[in-house]
Design an enzyme around this catalytic site. Sequence first.
Site, PDB file in Angstrom:
ATOM      1  N   GLU A   1       0.831   3.922   1.748  1.00  0.00           N
ATOM      2  CA  GLU A   1       1.240   4.378   3.081  1.00  0.00           C
ATOM      3  C   GLU A   1       2.391   3.549   3.637  1.00  0.00           C
ATOM      4  OE1 GLU A   1      -3.378   4.616   3.093  1.00  0.00           O
ATOM      5  OE2 GLU A   1      -1.820   3.464   2.072  1.00  0.00           O
TER       6      GLU A   1
ATOM      7  N   CYS B   1      -2.660  -0.190   7.428  1.00  0.00           N
ATOM      8  CA  CYS B   1      -1.883   1.041   7.346  1.00  0.00           C
ATOM      9  C   CYS B   1      -2.049   1.888   8.604  1.00  0.00           C
ATOM     10  CB  CYS B   1      -2.274   1.826   6.102  1.00  0.00           C
ATOM     11  SG  CYS B   1      -1.813   0.961   4.568  1.00  0.00           S
TER      12      CYS B   1
ATOM     13  N   HIS C   1       0.850  -1.189   0.000  1.00  0.00           N
ATOM     14  CA  HIS C   1       0.000   0.000   0.000  1.00  0.00           C
ATOM     15  C   HIS C   1       0.886   1.239   0.000  1.00  0.00           C
ATOM     16  CE1 HIS C   1      -3.909  -1.866   1.785  1.00  0.00           C
ATOM     17  NE2 HIS C   1      -3.304  -2.710   0.966  1.00  0.00           N
TER      18      HIS C   1
ATOM     19  N   CYS D   1      -6.473   2.047   5.541  1.00  0.00           N
ATOM     20  CA  CYS D   1      -7.100   0.795   5.964  1.00  0.00           C
ATOM     21  C   CYS D   1      -6.560   0.413   7.339  1.00  0.00           C
ATOM     22  CB  CYS D   1      -6.784  -0.309   4.956  1.00  0.00           C
ATOM     23  SG  CYS D   1      -5.051  -0.847   4.982  1.00  0.00           S
TER      24      CYS D   1
END
Length: 157
Positions: free
Chosen positions: A56, A87, A54, A84
């Site tokens: 992040e 993260c 991801h 999410c």
Amino acid sequence: MNGGDEHWMRQALAEAQRALPTGDVPIGAVAVYQNQIIGRGHNRREADHDPTAHAEIIALRQAARHLQRWRLDGVTLYCTLEPCCMCAGAMVLARLPRLVYSAIDPKAGCAGSIVDVLRHDRLNHRVDVDPGLLADEARALLSAFFRDLRRDPHDES
């Protein structure tokens, strides 16, 4: 939010665009420390065949390498979509002091939409959260991506 936040979020939006050529969802993130980007990432789940790739997480990893420490004191993370659970958990564990994000994620958001991992009173760290900066631009980018994804490849229109 301060005047520089918009500048940094525009950098995150530009980073999100970099996910498009590999078919990844266009989400971007930049980690800023002392008025300098020290980490940047865009979704790479499709490109890397990695469920943890991801934006992040990539930006947090780069920031930690740059600072040569896992505690991200003094760092602000700018993300184009509400994080999410994975993260958000990484942000808490990294002791990130501040998150600024654009669009809410009503299906997987863990900065207040579904749950609030970042400010949970039972955790040992809380992240200051500033939502909604340039949300319309982030939503437009995501909407266009998913609209194109659903488009029938045989449709000429």
